[in-house]
Design an enzyme around this catalytic site. Structure first.
Site, PDB file in Angstrom:
ATOM      1  N   ASP A  10       0.863  -1.313  -0.017  1.00  0.00           N
ATOM      2  CA  ASP A  10       0.135   0.015   0.234  1.00  0.00           C
ATOM      3  C   ASP A  10       0.901   1.378   0.130  1.00  0.00           C
ATOM      4  O   ASP A  10       1.993   1.209   0.420  1.00  0.00           O
ATOM      5  CB  ASP A  10      -0.846  -0.043   1.215  1.00  0.00           C
ATOM      6  CG  ASP A  10      -2.130   0.941   1.044  1.00  0.00           C
ATOM      7  OD1 ASP A  10      -2.265   1.575  -0.193  1.00  0.00           O
ATOM      8  OD2 ASP A  10      -2.855   1.294   1.916  1.00  0.00           O
ATOM      9  N   HIS A  27       2.272   3.142  -9.067  1.00  0.00           N
ATOM     10  CA  HIS A  27       2.195   1.702  -9.321  1.00  0.00           C
ATOM     11  C   HIS A  27       3.262   1.202 -10.177  1.00  0.00           C
ATOM     12  O   HIS A  27       3.518   0.076 -10.011  1.00  0.00           O
ATOM     13  CB  HIS A  27       0.813   1.623 -10.217  1.00  0.00           C
ATOM     14  CG  HIS A  27      -0.569   1.779  -9.236  1.00  0.00           C
ATOM     15  ND1 HIS A  27      -0.513   1.837  -8.015  1.00  0.00           N
ATOM     16  CD2 HIS A  27      -1.624   2.740  -9.697  1.00  0.00           C
ATOM     17  CE1 HIS A  27      -1.713   2.229  -7.490  1.00  0.00           C
ATOM     18  NE2 HIS A  27      -2.375   2.809  -8.630  1.00  0.00           N
ATOM     19  N   LEU A 121      10.581 -20.975  -5.363  1.00  0.00           N
ATOM     20  CA  LEU A 121       9.648 -19.821  -4.635  1.00  0.00           C
ATOM     21  C   LEU A 121       8.264 -19.973  -5.234  1.00  0.00           C
ATOM     22  O   LEU A 121       8.108 -20.103  -6.538  1.00  0.00           O
ATOM     23  CB  LEU A 121      10.488 -18.563  -4.966  1.00  0.00           C
ATOM     24  CG  LEU A 121       9.380 -17.239  -4.718  1.00  0.00           C
ATOM     25  CD1 LEU A 121       9.089 -17.133  -2.988  1.00  0.00           C
ATOM     26  CD2 LEU A 121      10.101 -15.968  -5.209  1.00  0.00           C
TER      27      LEU A 121
HETATM   28  C1  IPE Z   1      -5.497  -2.698  -0.184  1.00  0.00           C
HETATM   29  O1  IPE Z   1      -5.165  -1.282  -0.466  1.00  0.00           O
HETATM   30  C2  IPE Z   1      -5.664  -3.639  -1.317  1.00  0.00           C
HETATM   31  C3  IPE Z   1      -4.151  -3.477  -1.990  1.00  0.00           C
HETATM   32  C4  IPE Z   1      -2.957  -3.147  -1.708  1.00  0.00           C
HETATM   33  C5  IPE Z   1      -4.145  -4.226  -3.306  1.00  0.00           C
HETATM   34  P1  IPE Z   1      -6.311  -0.391  -0.194  1.00  0.00           P
HETATM   35  O2  IPE Z   1      -5.303   0.998  -0.522  1.00  0.00           O
HETATM   36  O3  IPE Z   1      -7.006  -0.316  -1.295  1.00  0.00           O
HETATM   37  O4  IPE Z   1      -6.809  -0.355   0.959  1.00  0.00           O
HETATM   38  P2  IPE Z   1      -8.186   0.394   1.838  1.00  0.00           P
HETATM   39  O5  IPE Z   1      -9.008   0.429   0.920  1.00  0.00           O
HETATM   40  O6  IPE Z   1      -7.174   1.664   1.851  1.00  0.00           O
HETATM   41  O7  IPE Z   1      -8.045  -0.409   3.234  1.00  0.00           O
HETATM   42  C1  IPE Z   2      -1.590   0.150  -3.289  1.00  0.00           C
HETATM   43  O1  IPE Z   2      -1.612   1.643  -3.379  1.00  0.00           O
HETATM   44  C2  IPE Z   2      -1.697  -0.510  -4.634  1.00  0.00           C
HETATM   45  C3  IPE Z   2      -3.160  -0.777  -5.061  1.00  0.00           C
HETATM   46  C4  IPE Z   2      -4.224  -0.796  -4.092  1.00  0.00           C
HETATM   47  C5  IPE Z   2      -3.274  -1.336  -6.205  1.00  0.00           C
HETATM   48  P1  IPE Z   2      -2.683   2.714  -3.259  1.00  0.00           P
HETATM   49  O2  IPE Z   2      -2.962   3.007  -4.707  1.00  0.00           O
HETATM   50  O3  IPE Z   2      -3.663   2.068  -2.599  1.00  0.00           O
HETATM   51  O4  IPE Z   2      -1.884   3.931  -2.761  1.00  0.00           O
HETATM   52  P2  IPE Z   2      -2.548   4.739  -1.659  1.00  0.00           P
HETATM   53  O5  IPE Z   2      -2.939   4.078  -0.638  1.00  0.00           O
HETATM   54  O6  IPE Z   2      -3.593   5.643  -2.472  1.00  0.00           O
HETATM   55  O7  IPE Z   2      -1.242   5.947  -1.281  1.00  0.00           O
HETATM   56 MG    MG Z   3      -4.022   2.459  -0.436  1.00  0.00          MG
END
Ligand code: IPE
Ligand code: IPE
Ligand code: MG
Length: 236
Positions: A10, A27, A121
């Site tokens: 995240d 990303h 792995l």
């Molecule tokens: C959770 O991330 C899922 C992934 C990292 C793929 P999110 O950023 O979407 O989670 P919430 O919604 O903030 O909890």
């Molecule tokens: C996690 O990073 C990746 C996915 C959920 C695909 P986020 O896109 O949730 O990044 P933040 O939380 O907005 O910084």
């Molecule tokens: Mg996020």
């Protein structure tokens, strides 16, 4: 060493925002860090790495971001599978894949078949995955497989139908990005996993950061309900 590490990657969006870049740049950078983590797991002999790439709730994001994430997924499969295969990595994708476009589903199937014989792995990508979805699909398949059984179900009856049936439960769970929640990741399997939360954003989570998570894991005493004294003298 943990045998199985599960990660919620995240913080990509915030990483990009801090640099005045579009979210997708975060990303793209995030994929690089996946590569680095796979490399570290191979070096350290960690057998299972499970990564949350896209949750069943992430469809709620702006259409443009969802589309770009899907394109990135396709591109990663096209570009990385050969190298993963050469390095002895077995790739699996768990989640409800039926919602992905056909081309992506085909690439996933092809990658899984190509790497099915590898044992160094086990890399699992959770995509359109939700922990509650996993439990429910397992319940449905379990009940269908035993049409005459009405009650008396055991945990061990369900486990063969869960998406992670091939792996031991995660030893270490890592969530980057500062949020301290599970976000519907592996609900059943995390029952006794050691949890590690860090405010480091995923695109900054390099092998040194991973090393800190492992060091923290190695400090933990895993009691599984027993007392400390029992662990020193097993079966006391
Ligand atoms: C959770 O991330 C899922 C992934 C990292 C793929 P999110 O950023 O979407 O989670 P919430 O919604 O903030 O909890
Ligand atoms: C996690 O990073 C990746 C996915 C959920 C695909 P986020 O896109 O949730 O990044 P933040 O939380 O907005 O910084
Ligand atoms: Mg996020």
């Amino acid at each position: 060493m943990p045998r199985h590490v599960a990660v919620i990657m995240d913080g990509n969006g915030r990483w990009a925002k801090k640099r005045f870049l579009p979210r997708v740049a975060g990303h793209v950078k995030g994929v690089e860090l996946v590569r680095e983590m796979v490399r570290t797991c191979l070096e350290q002999g960690i057998q299972y790495l499970t990564l949350f790439a896209f949750s069943s709730e992430n469809w709620r994001r702006p259409q443009e971001e969802v589309t770009l994430l899907m394109q990135l997924f396709v591109k990663a499969l096209e570009q990385e599978v050969e190298k993963l295969d050469r390095n002895g990595v077995r790739l699996r994708v768990i989640g409800d894949l039926s919602r992905f476009e056909l081309r992506l589903q085909e690439l996933i199937n092809k990658a899984q078949e190509q790497t099915a014989g590898n044992t160094r792995l086990d890399l699992t990508i959770a995509a359109n995955y939700g922990g509650r979805w996993d439990i429910m699909q397992a319940v449905n398949r379990m009940v269908t497989a035993h049409p005459d059984k009405r009650d008396g179900w055991q945990e061990s009856d369900l486990e063969p139908y869960l998406s992670m049936n091939f792996a031991p439960e995660p030893d270490l769970f890592i969530r980057t990005g500062g949020e301290e929640r599970i976000s519907n990741f592996l609900l059943w399997q995390l029952a006794y996993t050691e949890l590690y939360f860090t405010s480091t954003l995923w695109p900054d989570f390099d092998s040194a950061e991973f090393g800190k998570a492992i060091a923290s894991f190695q400090q933990r005493e895993r009691r599984f309900g027993r007392t400390s004294e029992q662990l020193v003298k097993p079966h006391a």
